[in-house]
Motif scaffolding. Sequence first.
Motif, mmCIF file in Angstrom:
data_model
loop_
_atom_site.group_PDB
_atom_site.id
_atom_site.type_symbol
_atom_site.label_atom_id
_atom_site.label_comp_id
_atom_site.label_asym_id
_atom_site.label_seq_id
_atom_site.Cartn_x
_atom_site.Cartn_y
_atom_site.Cartn_z
ATOM 1 N N GLN A 12 0.793 -1.054 0.075
ATOM 2 C CA GLN A 12 0.117 -0.032 0.019
ATOM 3 C C GLN A 12 1.083 1.405 -0.141
ATOM 4 O OE1 GLN A 12 -3.484 -0.033 -0.242
ATOM 5 N NE2 GLN A 12 -2.850 -2.121 -0.615
ATOM 6 N N SER A 13 0.608 2.098 -0.814
ATOM 7 C CA SER A 13 1.318 3.429 -0.831
ATOM 8 C C SER A 13 0.211 4.576 -0.960
ATOM 9 C CB SER A 13 2.278 3.530 -1.986
ATOM 10 O OG SER A 13 1.610 3.402 -3.164
ATOM 11 N N SER A 14 0.914 5.765 -1.310
ATOM 12 C CA SER A 14 -0.341 7.046 -1.062
ATOM 13 C C SER A 14 -0.679 6.980 -2.478
ATOM 14 C CB SER A 14 0.632 8.366 -0.930
ATOM 15 O OG SER A 14 1.850 8.371 -1.912
ATOM 16 N N ALA A 15 -0.302 6.264 -3.472
ATOM 17 C CA ALA A 15 -0.882 6.523 -4.724
ATOM 18 C C ALA A 15 -1.069 5.117 -5.457
ATOM 19 C CB ALA A 15 -0.023 7.393 -5.980
ATOM 20 N N PRO A 16 -2.043 4.758 -6.190
ATOM 21 C CA PRO A 16 -2.096 3.592 -6.820
ATOM 22 C C PRO A 16 -1.027 3.312 -8.010
ATOM 23 C CG PRO A 16 -4.148 4.655 -6.757
ATOM 24 C CD PRO A 16 -3.214 5.669 -6.304
ATOM 25 N N ARG A 33 -3.281 5.434 -13.481
ATOM 26 C CA ARG A 33 -3.103 4.730 -12.139
ATOM 27 C C ARG A 33 -4.513 3.970 -11.818
ATOM 28 N NH1 ARG A 33 1.493 5.822 -9.244
ATOM 29 N NH2 ARG A 33 2.798 7.553 -10.259
ATOM 30 N N SER A 35 -6.026 -0.018 -9.928
ATOM 31 C CA SER A 35 -6.069 -1.184 -9.125
ATOM 32 C C SER A 35 -6.607 -2.473 -9.823
ATOM 33 C CB SER A 35 -6.747 -1.133 -7.682
ATOM 34 O OG SER A 35 -6.293 0.041 -6.963
ATOM 35 N N GLY A 50 -2.440 -2.639 -6.330
ATOM 36 C CA GLY A 50 -2.910 -1.647 -5.741
ATOM 37 C C GLY A 50 -3.998 -2.159 -4.442
ATOM 38 N N ASP A 279 -8.165 4.792 -11.888
ATOM 39 C CA ASP A 279 -8.777 5.897 -11.024
ATOM 40 C C ASP A 279 -9.248 7.199 -11.945
ATOM 41 O OD1 ASP A 279 -7.964 4.153 -9.014
ATOM 42 O OD2 ASP A 279 -7.018 5.852 -7.814
ATOM 43 N N ASP A 280 -8.566 7.573 -12.736
ATOM 44 C CA ASP A 280 -9.208 8.753 -13.499
ATOM 45 C C ASP A 280 -10.299 8.357 -14.350
ATOM 46 O OD1 ASP A 280 -7.854 7.621 -15.799
ATOM 47 O OD2 ASP A 280 -6.432 9.038 -15.804
#
Length: 326
Positions: A12-16, A33, A35, A50, A279-280
Amino acid sequence: MSTSAQPAISAQSSAPPVLAEVVRSGFVEGRHRGSLVVLAEDGSVEFALGDVTAPVFPRSSNKPMQAAGVLRAGLELTEERLALAAASHSGETFHLDLVRKMLAEHGLTPERLQCPPDLPLDPQEAEAYLASGAVRERVTMNCSGKHTAMLAACALRDWPLETYLDPEHPLQQLIHSVVEEAAGEPVAAVGTDGCGAPLMAISLTGLARAYRSFVLAAPGTAERHVADAMRAHPEYVAGTRRPDTWLMREIPGALSKMGAEAVQAVALPDGRALAFKIDDGATRTLGPVLSRALTLMGVEAPVVQRIGRAPLLGGGREVGEIRAAF
């Protein structure tokens, strides 16, 4: 899937992680980005990129579950009609003809539909539709088959037609239960989809589990009936120029359905399944990411390469591509 091909499960990180890149003239000009999760035959997570446990809105990838809900309400539909009930149809003539026929068969009129008026989803169909002098209609909206089936189920059960999209309506409560049962987890949130219908949030892992449950469901169940209808008549689920149709036609037993905001779910007849979200919301990434995921799962068919092609044009010629980045 070979060990060398398997991507590592990401921390897990701040951004996928980046799932797709936009490459123009050899230069990476953009990244998407998201998952992604793949389930093994036994339903366990084979690999993930992700956060695949956080809830997402699957959008139209929930439609098989909504179609199973109308069957559980007692509605009987032939296979083409059931496939259309689970569809994001392209607005081709055969789609619109069947929607109108279904409405008439159940004593309904297009005015009863509460999906918004729209143009055909397929760009070629939309151009031809406008050129004919036609205007936006509710029947033309890509979710009109689903809405017709929902209204028909309500008419059969003598449930209110005016409020069939209310989350507290008996039909929507039944669909809510179907989603939770298929996903194997509680619905995390309820929103409103683009067509106006209630939209249930589940995790990507839950979405993959749901598709797996449909292809493995016992014959005679609502879930198996939906899966069989979609696979037998994929052109009604999507359209003649759509990847979901191509995939279900050319990979025997595959169940596939995209959703808005770049969601995709697929199950194979042996119980393997995948789900991902960009995500976008860039739907242009769906083909390359899906193609790469299927390749990693060991699926070999010409259609996998076909759906993976996403060329970029410059001056009317191909100068780059959108490609998977995992």
